[in-house]
Design a protein around this motif. Structure first.
Motif, short mmCIF file in Angstrom:
data_model
loop_
_atom_site.label_atom_id
_atom_site.label_comp_id
_atom_site.label_asym_id
_atom_site.label_seq_id
_atom_site.Cartn_x
_atom_site.Cartn_y
_atom_site.Cartn_z
N LEU A 1 -20.62 -81.06 51.79
CA LEU A 1 -21.83 -80.47 52.30
C LEU A 1 -22.91 -80.12 51.07
O LEU A 1 -23.96 -80.45 51.28
CB LEU A 1 -21.35 -79.32 52.98
CG LEU A 1 -20.71 -79.32 54.44
CD1 LEU A 1 -20.11 -77.91 54.79
CD2 LEU A 1 -21.67 -79.88 55.28
N TYR B 1 -26.28 -81.79 50.87
CA TYR B 1 -27.49 -80.72 50.46
C TYR B 1 -28.37 -81.02 49.28
O TYR B 1 -29.64 -81.04 49.44
CB TYR B 1 -26.93 -79.44 50.48
CG TYR B 1 -27.85 -78.27 50.57
CD1 TYR B 1 -29.14 -77.94 51.43
CD2 TYR B 1 -27.87 -77.45 49.58
CE1 TYR B 1 -29.98 -77.07 51.33
CE2 TYR B 1 -28.75 -76.58 49.27
CZ TYR B 1 -29.71 -76.16 50.15
OH TYR B 1 -30.83 -75.40 49.94
N ARG C 1 -23.70 -76.46 56.75
CA ARG C 1 -23.73 -77.38 57.86
C ARG C 1 -25.12 -77.41 58.60
O ARG C 1 -25.67 -78.32 59.08
CB ARG C 1 -22.42 -76.92 59.10
CG ARG C 1 -21.16 -77.19 58.20
CD ARG C 1 -20.11 -77.02 59.36
NE ARG C 1 -18.76 -76.47 59.10
CZ ARG C 1 -18.38 -75.36 58.83
NH1 ARG C 1 -19.05 -74.48 59.36
NH2 ARG C 1 -17.23 -75.23 58.53
N GLN C 2 -25.58 -76.04 58.98
CA GLN C 2 -26.79 -76.01 59.71
C GLN C 2 -28.09 -76.75 58.73
O GLN C 2 -28.84 -77.53 59.37
CB GLN C 2 -27.14 -74.64 59.93
CG GLN C 2 -26.05 -73.92 60.70
CD GLN C 2 -26.59 -72.69 61.31
OE1 GLN C 2 -27.56 -71.99 61.10
NE2 GLN C 2 -25.60 -71.74 61.19
N ARG C 3 -28.02 -76.44 57.57
CA ARG C 3 -29.18 -76.87 56.75
C ARG C 3 -28.94 -78.52 56.61
O ARG C 3 -30.02 -79.33 56.40
CB ARG C 3 -29.05 -76.34 55.36
CG ARG C 3 -29.38 -74.90 55.10
CD ARG C 3 -29.45 -74.56 53.70
NE ARG C 3 -29.47 -73.16 53.55
CZ ARG C 3 -29.50 -72.49 52.57
NH1 ARG C 3 -29.76 -72.90 51.24
NH2 ARG C 3 -29.66 -71.04 52.62
N VAL C 4 -27.82 -79.06 56.36
CA VAL C 4 -27.61 -80.43 56.26
C VAL C 4 -28.05 -81.25 57.64
O VAL C 4 -28.71 -82.22 57.75
CB VAL C 4 -26.25 -80.95 55.99
CG1 VAL C 4 -26.01 -82.36 56.15
CG2 VAL C 4 -26.00 -80.47 54.58
N ALA C 5 -27.35 -80.69 58.88
CA ALA C 5 -27.73 -81.19 59.95
C ALA C 5 -29.51 -81.35 60.23
O ALA C 5 -29.92 -81.95 61.05
CB ALA C 5 -27.15 -80.43 61.22
N ALA C 6 -30.14 -80.05 59.86
CA ALA C 6 -31.37 -79.88 60.14
C ALA C 6 -32.03 -81.01 59.42
O ALA C 6 -33.27 -81.75 59.52
CB ALA C 6 -32.05 -78.56 59.58
N GLN D 1 -31.06 -83.93 58.38
CA GLN D 1 -30.59 -85.13 58.95
C GLN D 1 -31.56 -85.35 60.19
O GLN D 1 -31.91 -86.58 60.49
CB GLN D 1 -29.15 -85.23 59.24
CG GLN D 1 -28.13 -85.40 57.94
CD GLN D 1 -26.57 -85.30 58.15
OE1 GLN D 1 -26.57 -84.94 59.43
NE2 GLN D 1 -25.87 -85.67 57.27
N ALA D 2 -31.57 -84.49 61.08
CA ALA D 2 -32.55 -84.51 62.14
C ALA D 2 -34.00 -84.82 61.70
O ALA D 2 -34.67 -85.48 62.33
CB ALA D 2 -32.43 -83.18 63.08
#
Length: 221
Positions: A111, A115, A209-214, A216-217
């Motif tokens: 992660l 990030y 996890r939330q930051r990486v997902a954001a 990537q989105a």
């Protein structure tokens, strides 16, 4: 009665190595001693390493033949190969690394890499249309600090690259912008998240996890 000495002052009971063999061993020894120096000499100087990396990043970010996402992915690849992300991850987690399980360490390292690559890519993007100049280098304990400057905006921006020597060559350990270490910033930020989570690493992992997902989105959009 003692045995008569042979030619060269050696006694008969001793093995006498031919002069050619002694010269061969001496030559091999000199080569082995010189090998680390020769390897280091073959590496680019720290200043050239940083200048080359910066040039590649700028080329990637200003390439008109590809879209924004492809540009950032190329910068991610350049950063991943030029930075010592495994060691950086351990330093960024600080005292919490020692108490983390092996599974948590692996997840954090993954992660953190995702990030940090995005964070560096975003910062590099801000300097894409400016000029880059390496000023010099100086020792920094066991590492080397390469000083550089970005010009073209309202005021010049100072970038300091902390390089560490690895078996694969020079690698970036930290990048400071106007004297502010990004690695130290990550470390303080991560420690604060863990403290807010009751000292549990799980809180930081969920946050990353939330930051990486954001991110990537955002790239996917």
């Amino acid at each position: 009665m003692d045995a008569a000495p042979r030619a060269g002052g050696r006694r008969a009971g001793n093995v006498v190595m031919p002069a050619q063999g002694r010269r061969l061993i001496l030559l091999v020894g000199l080569v082995l001693l010189a090998a680390p120096c020769l390897a280091r000499a073959a590496e680019p100087a720290p200043e050239r390493f940083v200048a080359g990396l910066a040039a590649e990043v700028i080329d990637a970010l200003t390439d008109p033949a590809v879209g924004e996402r492809a540009r950032l992915e190329r910068v991610d690849a350049l950063t991943a190969s030029a930075f010592d992300l495994e060691r950086t991850a351990r330093i960024a987690l600080g005292r919490f690394w020692k108490g983390a399980s092996e599974a948590d360490r692996r997840e954090f390292a993954g992660l953190f890499k995702a990030y940090v690559l995005t964070s560096y890519a975003r910062r590099f993007h801000l300097f894409a249309d400016r000029s880059f100049e390496v000023i010099g280098a100086r020792p920094a304990q066991d590492d080397v600090l390469v000083e550089s400057r970005v010009e073209g905006g309202a005021t010049p921006i100072r970038l300091d690259w902390r390089l560490t020597a690895t078996p694969a060559g020079w690698r970036v350990l930290d990048l400071s912008v106007e004297g502010v270490s990004l690695l130290l910033t990550f470390r303080n930020e991560f420690a604060a998240v863990i403290e807010r989570s009751g000292g549990q690493l799980a809180g930081l992992l969920d946050e990353l996890r939330q930051r990486v997902a954001a991110e990537q989105a955002q790239l996917a959009g």
